[in-house]
Scaffold this active site. Structure first.
Site, PDB file in Angstrom:
ATOM      1  N   ALA A  79      77.187  48.469  13.246  1.00 35.63           N
ATOM      2  CA  ALA A  79      77.535  47.546  12.513  1.00 35.63           C
ATOM      3  C   ALA A  79      77.303  47.736  11.040  1.00 35.63           C
ATOM      4  O   ALA A  79      76.819  49.112  10.735  1.00 35.63           O
ATOM      5  CB  ALA A  79      76.360  46.058  12.732  1.00 35.63           C
ATOM      6  N   ILE A  81      77.068  46.251   6.786  1.00 40.43           N
ATOM      7  CA  ILE A  81      77.170  44.998   5.841  1.00 40.43           C
ATOM      8  C   ILE A  81      78.238  45.097   4.920  1.00 40.43           C
ATOM      9  O   ILE A  81      78.483  46.231   4.371  1.00 40.43           O
ATOM     10  CB  ILE A  81      75.841  45.068   4.952  1.00 40.43           C
ATOM     11  CG1 ILE A  81      75.557  43.948   3.944  1.00 40.43           C
ATOM     12  CG2 ILE A  81      75.558  46.378   4.296  1.00 40.43           C
ATOM     13  CD1 ILE A  81      74.465  43.729   3.171  1.00 40.43           C
ATOM     14  N   SER A  82      79.078  43.893   4.836  1.00 42.45           N
ATOM     15  CA  SER A  82      80.406  44.078   3.994  1.00 42.45           C
ATOM     16  C   SER A  82      79.926  44.270   2.503  1.00 42.45           C
ATOM     17  O   SER A  82      78.975  44.383   1.961  1.00 42.45           O
ATOM     18  CB  SER A  82      80.786  42.505   4.179  1.00 42.45           C
ATOM     19  OG  SER A  82      81.114  42.529   5.380  1.00 42.45           O
ATOM     20  N   HIS A  87      81.476  39.761  -0.005  1.00 43.26           N
ATOM     21  CA  HIS A  87      80.534  38.650   0.305  1.00 43.26           C
ATOM     22  C   HIS A  87      80.730  37.645  -0.848  1.00 43.26           C
ATOM     23  O   HIS A  87      80.756  36.301  -0.703  1.00 43.26           O
ATOM     24  CB  HIS A  87      79.264  39.323  -0.175  1.00 43.26           C
ATOM     25  CG  HIS A  87      78.483  39.814   1.340  1.00 43.26           C
ATOM     26  ND1 HIS A  87      77.578  40.737   1.285  1.00 43.26           N
ATOM     27  CD2 HIS A  87      79.031  39.638   2.597  1.00 43.26           C
ATOM     28  CE1 HIS A  87      77.262  41.126   2.453  1.00 43.26           C
ATOM     29  NE2 HIS A  87      78.043  40.393   3.207  1.00 43.26           N
ATOM     30  N   ASP A 164      75.772  35.244  21.572  1.00 46.24           N
ATOM     31  CA  ASP A 164      77.031  35.776  21.458  1.00 46.24           C
ATOM     32  C   ASP A 164      77.771  34.911  20.602  1.00 46.24           C
ATOM     33  O   ASP A 164      77.862  33.768  20.808  1.00 46.24           O
ATOM     34  CB  ASP A 164      77.478  35.719  22.681  1.00 46.24           C
ATOM     35  CG  ASP A 164      79.036  36.129  22.958  1.00 46.24           C
ATOM     36  OD1 ASP A 164      79.575  36.486  21.815  1.00 46.24           O
ATOM     37  OD2 ASP A 164      79.765  36.394  24.035  1.00 46.24           O
ATOM     38  N   GLY A 165      77.969  35.510  19.174  1.00 49.05           N
ATOM     39  CA  GLY A 165      78.482  34.554  17.983  1.00 49.05           C
ATOM     40  C   GLY A 165      79.882  34.115  18.363  1.00 49.05           C
ATOM     41  O   GLY A 165      80.342  33.156  17.916  1.00 49.05           O
ATOM     42  N   THR A 239      83.093  41.331  19.051  1.00 49.02           N
ATOM     43  CA  THR A 239      83.292  41.820  20.571  1.00 49.02           C
ATOM     44  C   THR A 239      81.618  41.734  21.361  1.00 49.02           C
ATOM     45  O   THR A 239      80.916  41.180  20.583  1.00 49.02           O
ATOM     46  CB  THR A 239      83.605  43.337  20.386  1.00 49.02           C
ATOM     47  OG1 THR A 239      83.950  43.773  21.818  1.00 49.02           O
ATOM     48  CG2 THR A 239      82.607  44.388  19.962  1.00 49.02           C
TER      49      THR A 239
END
Length: 247
Positions: A79, A81-82, A87, A164-165, A239
């Site tokens: 993962a 962080i953008s 943001h 699960d988003g 995913t």
């Protein structure tokens, strides 16, 4: 009488996307305040309310490496962080929907940064629900928010859950705003169902190794949808846990 929500005009949306794209990667800082000031100086942040909210959420408490560089950072478990400019763009686009009584869903909340920023921007009794399927990230995100703005957790204004988003979080639906922090292909119908009439869904769409676009989906009061492409983007895929951990 119910106050009519003021949507972000399409022309303003296009100007915002051009600003974010043009100044991407350029708005670095040496502190949280200087980062936000750079984003505002470069036209990525246009709203004083967004700037104020971002100054209240210190990225240094969420990003383990180079938090004030305008670039995405790895946070482990496949993962990221953008980047700060992404943001800021999300906050600017969703600001009209972040009212003091709103329910807000953050799918793939990662570090918890944007969930906290949504809560700060909305104010009042607005509630932000984050959903993340990596348990270690959920625990870390709670520690991050606890360190940065513990009152958000204590007051129940931010909830960070493991799940699960792609299925959203139906227990708190409907949501006036939904943000997705990974590229969905296709957009999960559960998220559309959990979006309140008059609400907005901001979601990157496109295949993992193909062209992706940030899409703003509005659910009209009659339940029909309108869609606008905001800008080209590059996100990790939305995913299952197993696929993400293999990245």
């Amino acid at each position: 009488k119910k106050k009519k929500k003021k949507n972000l005009p399409l022309a303003a949306l296009r100007r915002l996307s051009k600003s974010a794209a043009a100044m991407a990667w350029h708005s670095h800082g040496t502190s949280n305040a200087s980062l936000v000031n750079a984003l505002k100086k470069n036209g990525v942040i246009k709203s004083d309310k967004v700037a104020e909210a971002m100054k209240k959420v210190d990225r240094g408490n969420y990003s383990p490496d180079a938090p004030y560089m305008d670039s995405p950072q790895l946070i482990g478990h496949g993962a990221t962080i953008s980047a700060p400019h992404m943001h800021a763009a999300a906050l600017e686009i969703l600001e009209p929907y972040l009212t003091p009584d709103a329910h807000i869903l953050d799918v793939g909340h990662g570090t918890g940064y944007l969930a906290a920023a949504f809560a700060m921007l909305a104010g009042g009794k607005a509630k932000v629900v984050g959903v993340e399927h990596i348990p270690e990230l959920v625990e870390q995100s709670r520690r991050n928010v606890e360190k940065d703005n513990a009152s958000l957790l204590q007051a129940g204004r931010v909830e960070l859950h493991e799940g699960d988003g792609r299925k959203g979080w139906p227990e708190q639906a409907p949501y006036q705003a939904i943000h997705v922090g990974a590229a969905a292909w296709p957009v999960p119908q559960d998220l559309i169902k959990q979006l309140a009439p008059g609400g907005a869904l901001l979601v990157p769409t496109g295949p993992e190794f193909g062209d992706q676009v940030l899409k703003l989906i509005i659910k009209r009061e009659d339940g029909t949808l309108s869609e606008n492409n905001v800008m080209g983007v590059r996100y990790v895929p939305l995913t299952d846990k197993e696929h993400q951990l293999q990245r």
